[in-house]
Design an enzyme around this catalytic site. Structure first.
Site: not given
Length: 598
Positions: A160, A214, A538
């Site tokens: 990530d 994220h 996600s």
């Protein structure tokens, strides 16, 4: 989704903080990275080069020998003394090969070298939660959490954007050290603890800092520790307790994305390191357009990881509701779709005639609800690009053509003196409302069906002077039915790359998920927050990643296929009203959209 891109924060809405959308980070393409160079190397691009293993006498763990073998291919291509610099990554675990920047002539020379197998131009792929554990039946007072020790002793790897290692979700109070089989470490200046046991960067900035948000969000969703008094912007939990799916699991973070995006060579390097380090489950909230499996380096790498006992959990993509839009379709990975949870950030629109329509918003002002405002809607200015009329003190109705309202429309209403705004959902999104944190302009997002009724009221008769409305903010409402429904953005099957295999495999919460967020990354206008609400497959992926870690804890000898099968075959096919799960239009969802819901 290919039509969205990362913009520099704070102007970016990411699926996570960004300009037109929360449904993707960067457009998918095969363009090379920009180097700013000129001359001979200006036309070079990064290739992932598969080669045969080095000579038989080379030991599998001899990384230096493998790298010398890979560099030998570049020496024969005319790269000369620069070959060591030109090898970006040397792969030894998930595949035999390397990544390097090559011109067309150099690639041709490499391809003639004995031992060459195949080369792929590097692609750029997209980056594709507090209420979720309870919604999925995970509670502290019994059941799976108690039976598995919250996943204690398992190791989850994340490919990530890095991590905010100082976030309270990643404290290690009371946690045991990692198991002896763990081989990884934390890249300085990050200090490992018993929670975060590994951190490494494979991108240009060479730091594991999450400057996007994220990675922190997905990591917290899968395995964040218990954190008391959590909310986002005063919403989401009423000051409740946040936790990931496997709060006792150890974490290893491999930064393979940054604000430029995610490139396959970096992703493979992270996957290669994770397998060698000893992770049990690998969470990949990234993906691109469908590619034949024998030409997809990520699918090839995931296959090697699975054969070595590492379950790979991948996002299904954010290109729904169109069919055949899936990412990560390989049969050996666990492909995750996104659905809603039974929580609404309620912001209802009450018209002057008393009719009420349920909307949602992360911008809530309780004082606003005590007044009634003139309602403004112009059929010619319905997208709120600009205003040629006085809208001071009015609630303005705006259409949208994107999954989330564009910042330009919010700014236009605010600059023209509007008191509040009602955004009408994109028609294709049906009952899916994706919320984002904006400036503090009171607002509500409503479905297209309800929006049509609001517009009809606003245009009723020849005079609009008596048309009024207010927005009633109800903070966080739980127990919403029906839940889950398939999120409109969630990509659908049938699979293009493997049409004989039903994909996605399973659906998990991915709509408006509240989870950890690095406070250094602005949210909204700009505003700091240690938790944020984000949407996408996600966010669904780490839910299943955490569940897989729980299963692995109870059954450490199970194969990846057995774990995948157990999760899919024990999932629920009905919503919280006892009916078959529905899609974004409230029609019965097909297995091409829902897989099996956990």
């Amino acid at each position: 989704m290919a039509r969205f891109t990362i913009l520099p924060l704070p102007y970016a809405l990411i699926l996570v903080a960004a300009a037109c959308s929360v449904l993707g980070y960067v457009p998918y393409d095969a363009a090379p990275r920009s180097t700013g160079g000129a001359g001979h190397h200006a036309s070079a691009r990064t290739y992932i080069v598969l080669v045969e293993p080095p000579p038989a006498h080379t030991h599998e763990d001899d990384e230096a020998a493998h790298r010398r073998w890979h560099e030998s291919f570049l020496l024969s291509s005319g790269a000369g003394a620069g070959s060591r610099r030109r090898v970006r990554h040397s792969y030894t675990s998930v595949l035999s090969g390397f990544a390097a920047r090559l011109t067309d002539d150099e690639l041709a020379a490499v391809s003639r070298r004995p031992g060459f197998v195949r080369a792929f131009p590097e692609r750029r792929v997209q980056l594709m939660t507090t209420r979720s554990p309870g919604f999925l039946g995970l509670t502290p007072d019994g059941g799976v959490w108690n039976a598995t020790g919250y996943g204690e002793g398992t190791i989850i790897g994340f490919l990530d954007t890095g991590i905010d290692e100082k976030h309270p979700s990643f404290h290690d109070d009371g946690m045991p050290p990692p198991p002896p089989r763990w081989k990884g470490a934390c890249q300085p200046p990050v200090r490992c603890n018993n929670k975060l046991i590994g951190a490494a960067s494979f991108v240009g900035d060479n730091t594991t800092t999450d400057d996007v948000g994220h990675g922190t969000h997905t990591t917290g969703t899968a395995a964040g520790r218990f954190v008391e008094g959590v909310s986002a912007f005063g919403l989401g939990g009423g000051g409740g307790t946040a936790a990931g799916m496997a709060p006792g699991a150890h974490l290893a973070v491999y930064k393979v994305c940054d604000a430029q995006g995610c490139f396959e060579s970096d992703l493979l390097a992270g996957m290669d390191a994770a397998v060698k380090d000893g992770v049990d489950v690998l969470s990949v909230s990234l993906g691109g357009i469908s590619t034949p499996l024998d030409k997809d380096p990520i699918a090839i790498g995931a296959f090697a990881a699975v054969t070595k006992g590492v379950l790979v959990v991948c996002a299904g993509g954010n290109s729904g509701p169109l069919p055949s839009t899936l990412s990560n379709e390989a049969p050996w990975v666990l492909t995750v779709a996104a659905g809603s949870v039974d929580r609404s950030f309620r912001a209802s629109v009450r018209l002057g005639d008393g009719e009420m329509f349920e909307g949602e918003s992360l911008v809530q002002d309780k004082d606003f609800s005590s007044k009634v405002y003139p309602l403004y809607y112009s059929n010619g200015l319905n997208y709120c690009d600009y205003f040629d009329a006085n809208i001071t003190g009015m609630v303005v109705v705006c259409d949208t053509e994107t999954p989330v309202p564009p910042m330009s429309s919010i700014e236009a209403v605010s600059n023209a003196g509007g008191a509040g705004v009602v955004f009408i959902n994109e028609p294709d999104f049906g009952y899916t409302i994706v919320v984002e944190k904006y400036d503090n302009l009171p607002m509500s997002q409503v479905t297209a069906v309800d929006g049509t009724k609001i517009m009809g009221y606003a245009m009723k008769g020849t005079s609009t002077s008596n048309h009024t409305a207010t927005i009633v903010f109800n903070s966080t409402v739980v127990g919403v039915k029906p839940s889950p429904i398939v999120a409109a953005f969630s990509s659908r099957g049938p699979s293009v790359a493997s049409p004989g295999v039903l994909k996605p495999d399973i659906m998990a919460p991915g709509l408006n998920i509240l989870a950890a967020w690095p406070s250094e990354v602005p949210v909204g206008a700009p505003q700091s927050s240690s938790f944020n609400v984000v949407s996408g497959t996600s966010m669904a992926t780490p839910h299943i990643t955490g569940v897989a870690a729980l299963v692995k804890k109870v059954h450490p000898d199970w194969s990846t296929a057995a774990i995948k099968s157990a999760i899919m075959t024990t999932s629920s096919a009905v919503d919280n009203a006892g009916n078959q799960i529905m899609d974004e239009e409230h029609r019965k969802a097909s297995f091409y959209s829902v897989g099996r819901r956990y």
